[in-house]
Design a protein around this motif. Sequence first.
Motif, PDB file in Angstrom:
ATOM      1  N   MET A  53      44.232  36.207  51.894  1.00  9.85           N
ATOM      2  CA  MET A  53      43.021  37.062  51.502  1.00  9.85           C
ATOM      3  C   MET A  53      43.355  38.453  50.970  1.00  9.85           C
ATOM      4  O   MET A  53      44.304  39.239  51.884  1.00  9.85           O
ATOM      5  CB  MET A  53      42.032  36.819  52.835  1.00  9.85           C
ATOM      6  CG  MET A  53      41.054  37.761  52.680  1.00  9.85           C
ATOM      7  SD  MET A  53      40.059  37.724  54.170  1.00  9.85           S
ATOM      8  CE  MET A  53      41.075  38.363  55.306  1.00  9.85           C
ATOM      9  N   MET A  54      42.745  38.974  50.056  1.00 12.51           N
ATOM     10  CA  MET A  54      43.074  40.494  49.754  1.00 12.51           C
ATOM     11  C   MET A  54      42.241  41.226  50.411  1.00 12.51           C
ATOM     12  O   MET A  54      40.904  41.105  50.535  1.00 12.51           O
ATOM     13  CB  MET A  54      42.570  40.289  48.258  1.00 12.51           C
ATOM     14  CG  MET A  54      43.244  41.911  47.784  1.00 12.51           C
ATOM     15  SD  MET A  54      43.052  42.200  45.969  1.00 12.51           S
ATOM     16  CE  MET A  54      43.839  40.774  45.201  1.00 12.51           C
ATOM     17  N   ILE A  55      42.788  42.379  51.141  1.00 10.96           N
ATOM     18  CA  ILE A  55      41.927  43.118  51.942  1.00 10.96           C
ATOM     19  C   ILE A  55      41.820  44.565  51.270  1.00 10.96           C
ATOM     20  O   ILE A  55      41.178  45.463  51.786  1.00 10.96           O
ATOM     21  CB  ILE A  55      42.284  43.362  53.290  1.00 10.96           C
ATOM     22  CG1 ILE A  55      43.985  43.605  53.642  1.00 10.96           C
ATOM     23  CG2 ILE A  55      42.100  41.821  54.124  1.00 10.96           C
ATOM     24  CD1 ILE A  55      44.426  43.973  55.032  1.00 10.96           C
ATOM     25  N   PHE A  56      42.843  44.736  50.476  1.00  7.11           N
ATOM     26  CA  PHE A  56      42.731  46.077  49.651  1.00  7.11           C
ATOM     27  C   PHE A  56      43.319  46.194  48.368  1.00  7.11           C
ATOM     28  O   PHE A  56      44.231  45.296  48.122  1.00  7.11           O
ATOM     29  CB  PHE A  56      43.640  47.052  50.493  1.00  7.11           C
ATOM     30  CG  PHE A  56      43.868  48.362  49.885  1.00  7.11           C
ATOM     31  CD1 PHE A  56      42.790  49.219  50.258  1.00  7.11           C
ATOM     32  CD2 PHE A  56      44.733  48.700  49.105  1.00  7.11           C
ATOM     33  CE1 PHE A  56      42.897  50.623  49.645  1.00  7.11           C
ATOM     34  CE2 PHE A  56      45.007  49.990  48.589  1.00  7.11           C
ATOM     35  CZ  PHE A  56      43.927  51.222  49.030  1.00  7.11           C
ATOM     36  N   ASP A  57      42.669  46.602  47.356  1.00  6.52           N
ATOM     37  CA  ASP A  57      42.901  46.779  45.709  1.00  6.52           C
ATOM     38  C   ASP A  57      42.388  47.654  45.213  1.00  6.52           C
ATOM     39  O   ASP A  57      41.155  47.941  45.083  1.00  6.52           O
ATOM     40  CB  ASP A  57      42.451  45.363  44.999  1.00  6.52           C
ATOM     41  CG  ASP A  57      42.986  45.083  43.645  1.00  6.52           C
ATOM     42  OD1 ASP A  57      43.898  45.860  43.343  1.00  6.52           O
ATOM     43  OD2 ASP A  57      42.338  44.206  43.090  1.00  6.52           O
ATOM     44  N   GLN A  66      47.785  46.479  46.314  1.00  2.00           N
ATOM     45  CA  GLN A  66      47.084  45.356  46.725  1.00  2.00           C
ATOM     46  C   GLN A  66      47.789  45.037  48.273  1.00  2.00           C
ATOM     47  O   GLN A  66      49.015  45.256  48.637  1.00  2.00           O
ATOM     48  CB  GLN A  66      47.228  44.047  46.237  1.00  2.00           C
ATOM     49  CG  GLN A  66      46.571  43.929  44.793  1.00  2.00           C
ATOM     50  CD  GLN A  66      46.905  42.732  44.148  1.00  2.00           C
ATOM     51  OE1 GLN A  66      47.606  41.713  44.366  1.00  2.00           O
ATOM     52  NE2 GLN A  66      46.179  42.510  42.774  1.00  2.00           N
ATOM     53  N   ILE A  67      46.800  44.980  49.363  1.00  2.12           N
ATOM     54  CA  ILE A  67      47.320  44.506  50.601  1.00  2.12           C
ATOM     55  C   ILE A  67      46.644  43.195  50.815  1.00  2.12           C
ATOM     56  O   ILE A  67      45.572  42.892  50.651  1.00  2.12           O
ATOM     57  CB  ILE A  67      46.661  45.625  51.731  1.00  2.12           C
ATOM     58  CG1 ILE A  67      47.373  46.894  51.492  1.00  2.12           C
ATOM     59  CG2 ILE A  67      47.066  44.858  53.062  1.00  2.12           C
ATOM     60  CD1 ILE A  67      48.585  47.149  51.549  1.00  2.12           C
ATOM     61  N   LEU A  68      47.596  42.137  50.983  1.00  2.40           N
ATOM     62  CA  LEU A  68      47.181  40.957  51.236  1.00  2.40           C
ATOM     63  C   LEU A  68      47.483  40.443  52.863  1.00  2.40           C
ATOM     64  O   LEU A  68      48.445  40.979  53.340  1.00  2.40           O
ATOM     65  CB  LEU A  68      47.825  39.885  50.414  1.00  2.40           C
ATOM     66  CG  LEU A  68      47.585  40.327  48.867  1.00  2.40           C
ATOM     67  CD1 LEU A  68      48.959  40.732  48.247  1.00  2.40           C
ATOM     68  CD2 LEU A  68      46.998  39.129  48.324  1.00  2.40           C
ATOM     69  N   GLY A  73      47.828  36.235  59.566  1.00  4.84           N
ATOM     70  CA  GLY A  73      48.165  37.387  60.288  1.00  4.84           C
ATOM     71  C   GLY A  73      49.347  38.186  59.875  1.00  4.84           C
ATOM     72  O   GLY A  73      49.615  39.028  60.760  1.00  4.84           O
ATOM     73  N   THR A  74      49.870  37.954  58.943  1.00  2.00           N
ATOM     74  CA  THR A  74      51.030  38.740  58.271  1.00  2.00           C
ATOM     75  C   THR A  74      50.562  39.494  57.141  1.00  2.00           C
ATOM     76  O   THR A  74      49.821  38.751  56.351  1.00  2.00           O
ATOM     77  CB  THR A  74      52.159  37.887  58.089  1.00  2.00           C
ATOM     78  OG1 THR A  74      52.575  37.014  59.072  1.00  2.00           O
ATOM     79  CG2 THR A  74      53.202  38.583  57.274  1.00  2.00           C
ATOM     80  N   TYR A  75      50.698  40.661  56.937  1.00  2.00           N
ATOM     81  CA  TYR A  75      50.359  41.630  55.973  1.00  2.00           C
ATOM     82  C   TYR A  75      51.699  41.757  54.566  1.00  2.00           C
ATOM     83  O   TYR A  75      52.741  41.604  55.319  1.00  2.00           O
ATOM     84  CB  TYR A  75      50.222  42.883  56.313  1.00  2.00           C
ATOM     85  CG  TYR A  75      48.855  43.223  57.305  1.00  2.00           C
ATOM     86  CD1 TYR A  75      47.781  43.493  56.944  1.00  2.00           C
ATOM     87  CD2 TYR A  75      49.194  42.951  58.691  1.00  2.00           C
ATOM     88  CE1 TYR A  75      46.763  43.587  57.566  1.00  2.00           C
ATOM     89  CE2 TYR A  75      48.085  42.972  59.536  1.00  2.00           C
ATOM     90  CZ  TYR A  75      46.824  43.442  58.914  1.00  2.00           C
ATOM     91  OH  TYR A  75      45.740  43.619  59.936  1.00  2.00           O
ATOM     92  N   TYR A  76      51.374  41.858  53.586  1.00  2.00           N
ATOM     93  CA  TYR A  76      52.037  41.836  52.578  1.00  2.00           C
ATOM     94  C   TYR A  76      51.635  43.017  51.555  1.00  2.00           C
ATOM     95  O   TYR A  76      50.340  42.982  51.322  1.00  2.00           O
ATOM     96  CB  TYR A  76      51.891  40.557  51.609  1.00  2.00           C
ATOM     97  CG  TYR A  76      52.714  39.156  52.503  1.00  2.00           C
ATOM     98  CD1 TYR A  76      53.844  39.193  52.527  1.00  2.00           C
ATOM     99  CD2 TYR A  76      51.791  38.688  53.327  1.00  2.00           C
ATOM    100  CE1 TYR A  76      54.315  38.149  53.170  1.00  2.00           C
ATOM    101  CE2 TYR A  76      52.244  37.674  53.934  1.00  2.00           C
ATOM    102  CZ  TYR A  76      53.370  37.211  54.019  1.00  2.00           C
ATOM    103  OH  TYR A  76      53.914  36.305  54.654  1.00  2.00           O
ATOM    104  N   LEU A  77      52.494  43.451  50.980  1.00  2.00           N
ATOM    105  CA  LEU A  77      52.207  44.353  50.030  1.00  2.00           C
ATOM    106  C   LEU A  77      52.412  43.924  48.597  1.00  2.00           C
ATOM    107  O   LEU A  77      53.422  43.335  48.298  1.00  2.00           O
ATOM    108  CB  LEU A  77      53.026  45.770  49.915  1.00  2.00           C
ATOM    109  CG  LEU A  77      52.944  46.822  48.734  1.00  2.00           C
ATOM    110  CD1 LEU A  77      51.606  47.608  48.977  1.00  2.00           C
ATOM    111  CD2 LEU A  77      54.039  47.833  49.084  1.00  2.00           C
ATOM    112  N   GLY A  78      51.335  44.116  47.649  1.00  2.00           N
ATOM    113  CA  GLY A  78      51.840  43.493  46.249  1.00  2.00           C
ATOM    114  C   GLY A  78      51.649  44.637  45.212  1.00  2.00           C
ATOM    115  O   GLY A  78      50.531  45.567  45.322  1.00  2.00           O
TER     116      GLY A  78
END
Length: 67
Positions: free
Chosen positions: A1-5, A10-12, A16-21
């Motif tokens: 789920m994208m929580i920031f763009d 992007q922050i996905l 429960g794990t965060y990823y930077l795109g």
Amino acid sequence: MMIFDERGVQILKRDGTYYLGIEDGGHMSRYWEFEITKEDAESVMRDASYSTKLLLDYQNKLWGLVK
């Protein structure tokens, strides 16, 4: 789920794990996606330019320039 763009950053969040795109924006642009901490995700959401530091740190580790 994208929580920031914002501005191509992007922050996905998955399981429960965060990823930077992020796209590096070079001549032969490449999309990068890697795991980051919740604290780093919060920092990027406050200031998207922080993502540049995270990308450079990730690349330096990937290429063996730092441990």
